[in-house]
Scaffold this motif. Structure first.
Motif, mmCIF file in Angstrom:
data_model
loop_
_atom_site.group_PDB
_atom_site.id
_atom_site.type_symbol
_atom_site.label_atom_id
_atom_site.label_comp_id
_atom_site.label_asym_id
_atom_site.label_seq_id
_atom_site.Cartn_x
_atom_site.Cartn_y
_atom_site.Cartn_z
ATOM 1 N N ILE A 145 45.912 37.453 -51.394
ATOM 2 C CA ILE A 145 44.580 37.566 -51.983
ATOM 3 C C ILE A 145 44.597 36.903 -53.354
ATOM 4 O O ILE A 145 45.486 37.171 -54.174
ATOM 5 C CB ILE A 145 44.124 39.029 -52.114
ATOM 6 C CG1 ILE A 145 43.897 39.649 -50.725
ATOM 7 C CG2 ILE A 145 42.844 39.138 -52.947
ATOM 8 C CD1 ILE A 145 43.468 41.105 -50.762
ATOM 9 N N ALA A 146 43.626 36.013 -53.580
ATOM 10 C CA ALA A 146 43.419 35.436 -54.902
ATOM 11 C C ALA A 146 42.588 36.442 -55.702
ATOM 12 O O ALA A 146 41.411 36.633 -55.421
ATOM 13 C CB ALA A 146 42.703 34.098 -54.793
ATOM 14 N N ALA A 147 43.226 37.094 -56.660
ATOM 15 C CA ALA A 147 42.608 38.234 -57.345
ATOM 16 C C ALA A 147 42.167 37.858 -58.752
ATOM 17 O O ALA A 147 42.984 37.737 -59.660
ATOM 18 C CB ALA A 147 43.594 39.401 -57.386
ATOM 19 N N GLY A 148 40.846 37.681 -58.926
ATOM 20 C CA GLY A 148 40.327 37.291 -60.218
ATOM 21 C C GLY A 148 39.767 38.426 -61.044
ATOM 22 O O GLY A 148 39.841 38.408 -62.271
ATOM 23 N N GLY A 149 39.197 39.439 -60.399
ATOM 24 C CA GLY A 149 38.581 40.554 -61.112
ATOM 25 C C GLY A 149 39.315 41.854 -60.861
ATOM 26 O O GLY A 149 40.197 41.939 -60.001
ATOM 27 N N PRO A 150 38.962 42.906 -61.606
ATOM 28 C CA PRO A 150 39.684 44.180 -61.463
ATOM 29 C C PRO A 150 39.597 44.783 -60.072
ATOM 30 O O PRO A 150 40.591 45.332 -59.570
ATOM 31 C CB PRO A 150 39.032 45.079 -62.524
ATOM 32 C CG PRO A 150 37.740 44.414 -62.886
ATOM 33 C CD PRO A 150 37.961 42.961 -62.680
#
Length: 272
Positions: A145-150
């Motif tokens: 998963i490309a995790a950008g936000g909390p």
């Protein structure tokens, strides 16, 4: 912190015809890259076809989506494609998932699909993983998963095998360390691999990359951007080792524009 062994990927799109794409796949394997990663949008060939073709002309190279954008498929359709790729590639497929860029709103409309709220797009990612796990049975498609936000970081920590730290290009080291803490807290005892994508190797930013990231080389250097790797060969190797020590990042991907420049680092650090 103790780090995992390094591995490296190349991010490339099949933009200039099948022959060049297949050459890229073969070259990535020759140079020792672990994975060939393909972006997802309607202006490119679908990753499903591109990655299957790349796997067919290589032997050990893993292939992966970078990343399937949740607005462009239903969760069930994404899982179907992903499980199919795992089967036809002999379990060499890694499923990368993300909520997509804001430009995906128009692309989703072209497909007759809702863009959805941020939470709905995250829910779709979660549902995709559940469907893949069911379809896989005893097999296990690695999920990134490309995790950008909390919220994405919490979901990634809870369900992903691999988490790409997808902060902004000017995200500081301290901020990124905080992101890692969030991910590890959500992961608990789960063993996860942390990844980072590098946009620029050296101190020259190709115009099309500058257009995509929105900043020039001077700005990246001024902010000590983690999306840039520069200096001598020894400097770059030391920097990657620092990132592994401080952030736990052991899986590093690089744009195909730098596949040759980055290769000595792949040879030096892979598996170590």
């Amino acid at each position: 912190m103790a780090g995992k062994a390094f591995r490296f990927g190349v991010v490339a799109g099949a933009t200039e015809g099948g022959a060049k794409w297949l050459r890229t796949a073969r070259r990535a394997e020759e140079l020792g890259y672990a994975t060939l990663l393909c972006p997802d949008n309607l202006n490119l060939p679908t990753p499903t076809a591109a990655l299957a073709a790349a796997a067919a002309v290589t032997t050990d190279l893993k292939v992966g989506s970078f990343v399937l954008a949740s607005p462009l498929r239903t969760a069930r359709a994404a899982a179907w494609e992903s499980h199919s790729l795992s089967v036809v590639t002999g379990n060499r497929f890694e499923l990368g998932l993300g909520t997509g860029l804001p430009t995906m709103r128009q692309q989703a409309e072209e497909l007759g699909l809702p863009y959805g709220s941020g939470q709905e797009r995250l829910d779709s990612i979660s549902e995709t993983i559940d469907h893949v796990r069911r379809l896989d049975g005893d097999a296990h498609t690695p999920v990134m998963i490309a995790a950008g936000g909390p919220k994405a970081r919490r979901l990634a920590g809870a369900k992903a095998d691999i988490v790409t730290l997808a902060g902004g290009v000017l995200t500081t080291r301290e901020e990124m360390a905080g992101y890692v803490e969030e991910i590890r807290a959500a992961a608990g005892d789960r063993d996860i691999e942390l990844a980072l994508n590098i946009f620029v190797v050296g101190e020259q930013v190709p115009p099309w990359i500058r257009g995509f990231i929105g900043v020039d080389a001077e700005t990246l250097i001024e902010h000590d951007s983690l999306t840039m790797l520069r200096g001598s060969f020894d400097d770059m190797a030391a920097e990657l080792e620092r990132r592994r020590e401080e952030l736990g990042v052991s899986y590093v991907s690089v744009n195909s524009a730098f596949i040759e420049e980055f290769a000595p680092l792949v040879e030096r650090l892979s598996g170590k």
